[in-house]
Write a protein that holds these residues in place. Structure first.
Motif, PDB file in Angstrom:
ATOM      1  N   PRO A 158       0.849  -1.211   0.178  1.00  0.00           N
ATOM      2  CA  PRO A 158      -0.072   0.000  -0.015  1.00  0.00           C
ATOM      3  C   PRO A 158       0.781   1.264   0.101  1.00  0.00           C
ATOM      4  O   PRO A 158       0.213   2.299  -0.586  1.00  0.00           O
ATOM      5  N   ALA A 159       2.176   1.115   0.519  1.00  0.00           N
ATOM      6  CA  ALA A 159       3.047   2.275   0.378  1.00  0.00           C
ATOM      7  C   ALA A 159       3.316   2.729  -0.804  1.00  0.00           C
ATOM      8  O   ALA A 159       3.885   4.081  -1.019  1.00  0.00           O
ATOM      9  N   ALA A 160       3.170   1.914  -2.016  1.00  0.00           N
ATOM     10  CA  ALA A 160       3.524   2.082  -3.329  1.00  0.00           C
ATOM     11  C   ALA A 160       2.569   3.487  -3.843  1.00  0.00           C
ATOM     12  O   ALA A 160       2.887   4.021  -4.743  1.00  0.00           O
ATOM     13  N   ALA A 161       1.452   3.377  -3.255  1.00  0.00           N
ATOM     14  CA  ALA A 161       0.225   4.489  -3.700  1.00  0.00           C
ATOM     15  C   ALA A 161       0.647   5.730  -3.132  1.00  0.00           C
ATOM     16  O   ALA A 161       0.307   6.750  -3.537  1.00  0.00           O
ATOM     17  N   GLY A 162       1.596   5.766  -2.087  1.00  0.00           N
ATOM     18  CA  GLY A 162       1.823   7.194  -1.442  1.00  0.00           C
ATOM     19  C   GLY A 162       2.316   8.431  -2.300  1.00  0.00           C
ATOM     20  O   GLY A 162       1.866   9.279  -2.208  1.00  0.00           O
TER      21      GLY A 162
ATOM     22  N   LEU B 201      -0.398   9.700  -4.286  1.00  0.00           N
ATOM     23  CA  LEU B 201      -1.371  10.692  -3.199  1.00  0.00           C
ATOM     24  C   LEU B 201      -0.642  11.685  -3.306  1.00  0.00           C
ATOM     25  O   LEU B 201      -1.302  12.847  -2.952  1.00  0.00           O
ATOM     26  N   TRP B 202       0.626  11.826  -3.136  1.00  0.00           N
ATOM     27  CA  TRP B 202       1.283  13.039  -2.418  1.00  0.00           C
ATOM     28  C   TRP B 202       1.246  14.064  -3.872  1.00  0.00           C
ATOM     29  O   TRP B 202       1.049  15.129  -3.790  1.00  0.00           O
ATOM     30  N   LEU B 203       1.374  13.363  -4.918  1.00  0.00           N
ATOM     31  CA  LEU B 203       1.106  14.274  -6.124  1.00  0.00           C
ATOM     32  C   LEU B 203      -0.255  14.915  -6.612  1.00  0.00           C
ATOM     33  O   LEU B 203      -0.142  15.997  -6.737  1.00  0.00           O
TER      34      LEU B 203
ATOM     35  N   VAL C  99       6.701   9.107  -9.986  1.00  0.00           N
ATOM     36  CA  VAL C  99       6.911   7.812 -10.857  1.00  0.00           C
ATOM     37  C   VAL C  99       8.097   7.041 -10.103  1.00  0.00           C
ATOM     38  O   VAL C  99       7.999   5.715 -10.167  1.00  0.00           O
ATOM     39  N   LEU C 100       9.321   7.512  -9.825  1.00  0.00           N
ATOM     40  CA  LEU C 100      10.297   7.309  -9.117  1.00  0.00           C
ATOM     41  C   LEU C 100       9.987   6.473  -7.850  1.00  0.00           C
ATOM     42  O   LEU C 100      10.465   5.424  -7.456  1.00  0.00           O
ATOM     43  N   GLY C 101       8.979   7.352  -7.084  1.00  0.00           N
ATOM     44  CA  GLY C 101       8.808   6.971  -5.575  1.00  0.00           C
ATOM     45  C   GLY C 101       7.900   5.677  -5.708  1.00  0.00           C
ATOM     46  O   GLY C 101       8.160   4.662  -5.038  1.00  0.00           O
ATOM     47  N   THR C 102       7.048   5.755  -6.883  1.00  0.00           N
ATOM     48  CA  THR C 102       6.087   4.513  -6.757  1.00  0.00           C
ATOM     49  C   THR C 102       6.868   3.357  -7.246  1.00  0.00           C
ATOM     50  O   THR C 102       6.845   2.192  -6.780  1.00  0.00           O
ATOM     51  N   SER C 103       7.837   3.423  -8.279  1.00  0.00           N
ATOM     52  CA  SER C 103       8.677   2.278  -8.757  1.00  0.00           C
ATOM     53  C   SER C 103       9.461   1.755  -7.709  1.00  0.00           C
ATOM     54  O   SER C 103       9.494   0.530  -7.600  1.00  0.00           O
ATOM     55  N   GLY C 104      10.241   2.529  -6.867  1.00  0.00           N
ATOM     56  CA  GLY C 104      10.723   2.165  -5.776  1.00  0.00           C
ATOM     57  C   GLY C 104      10.240   1.606  -4.809  1.00  0.00           C
ATOM     58  O   GLY C 104      10.400   0.400  -4.342  1.00  0.00           O
ATOM     59  N   LEU C 105       9.087   1.913  -4.422  1.00  0.00           N
ATOM     60  CA  LEU C 105       8.190   1.362  -3.176  1.00  0.00           C
ATOM     61  C   LEU C 105       7.748   0.123  -3.829  1.00  0.00           C
ATOM     62  O   LEU C 105       7.520  -0.957  -3.134  1.00  0.00           O
ATOM     63  N   ALA C 106       7.147  -0.043  -5.192  1.00  0.00           N
ATOM     64  CA  ALA C 106       6.537  -1.286  -5.722  1.00  0.00           C
ATOM     65  C   ALA C 106       7.681  -2.139  -5.769  1.00  0.00           C
ATOM     66  O   ALA C 106       7.303  -3.678  -5.641  1.00  0.00           O
ATOM     67  N   TRP C 107       8.996  -1.919  -6.414  1.00  0.00           N
ATOM     68  CA  TRP C 107       9.876  -2.676  -6.255  1.00  0.00           C
ATOM     69  C   TRP C 107      10.184  -3.414  -4.948  1.00  0.00           C
ATOM     70  O   TRP C 107      10.480  -4.730  -4.807  1.00  0.00           O
TER      71      TRP C 107
END
Length: 168
Positions: A91-95, A98-100, A123-131
Motif C-alpha cells: 500500500p505504500a507504493a500508492a503514497g 497521493l502526494w502528487l 513515478v520514481l517513488g512509486t517504482s521504488g516502493l513497488a519494487w
C-alpha cells in the motif's frame, strides 16, 4: 667477538623493515637507535584508497546510488525473514501518487517543467516502493526484479545529478 661488534637482533612485526644503528663508541649506558620503516603499500591498496577517497569526496552526489545499494540487501533480508512484510509495503507504493494529487490540488504547478519534475518524482517513488514490496515478497533476484531495480537506480541517480546541477 666483543659485544661492541656483535649486532643485536630485535623483533619486528611482519611487513616492517627495521634499520638498526649500532651503539656509539664511548657511550656505554645509552641504548642503540632503532629506525622502523614501514613497507610501501601495494598498488591494489593505493588504488582502493584512491577509490574510497573519490567516493567520499562525492558522497552527496552519489546518495541515490548508496540508497539503492542498501535497498537490495535490505529487501533480501526482508524476504528471508518476513516475506509478509510485502503486504505492508504494497500500500505504500500508492503514497507518491497521493502526494502528487495533494500537492497539485494545494499548490498547482505554474510551469510545465515543475509539473514534469513532480510527475517524475512520483513515478520514481512509486517504482521504488513497488519494487521493494515485490522484492520483499518474492526476493530481489526473482524474475525481472533485478533489471527493474537497476533501471530505477539509474533513473534516480540521473535525475539527482540533473537536479543538483540545475538547482540554484
Amino acid at each position: 667477538m666483543s659485544s661492541r661488534n656483535r649486532t643485536r637482533t630485535a623483533k619486528t612485526a611482519a611487513g616492517v623493515t627495521a634499520v638498526h644503528i649500532p651503539r656509539q663508541r664511548g657511550r656505554r649506558s645509552s641504548q642503540p637507535f632503532v629506525v622502523v620503516v614501514p613497507e610501501r603499500p601495494s598498488l591494489v591498496r593505493q588504488a582502493l584508497g584512491g577509490l574510497a577517497l573519490l567516493l567520499w569526496d562525492h558522497r552527496r552526489a552519489l546518495a541515490p546510488l548508496a540508497l539503492g545499494l542498501l535497498a537490495f540487501p535490505a529487501a533480501a533480508l526482508l524476504h528471508a525473514l518476513a516475506w509478509w512484510s510485502a503486504l505492508m509495503l504494497a500500500p505504500a507504493a500508492a503514497g507518491p501518487g497521493l502526494w502528487l494529487a495533494n500537492l497539485q490540488r494545494r499548490r498547482p504547478a505554474a510551469d510545465k517543467a515543475v509539473w514534469g519534475w513532480r510527475i517524475a518524482l512520483a513515478v520514481l517513488g512509486t517504482s521504488g516502493l513497488a519494487w521493494a514490496a515485490l522484492a520483499a515478497g518474492f526476493g530481489p533476484l526473482a524474475g525481472p526484479l533485478e533489471l527493474w531495480w537497476l533501471l530505477t537506480l539509474i533513473a534516480a541517480q540521473t535525475a539527482w545529478l540533473i537536479v543538483r546541477r540545475t538547482a540554484n
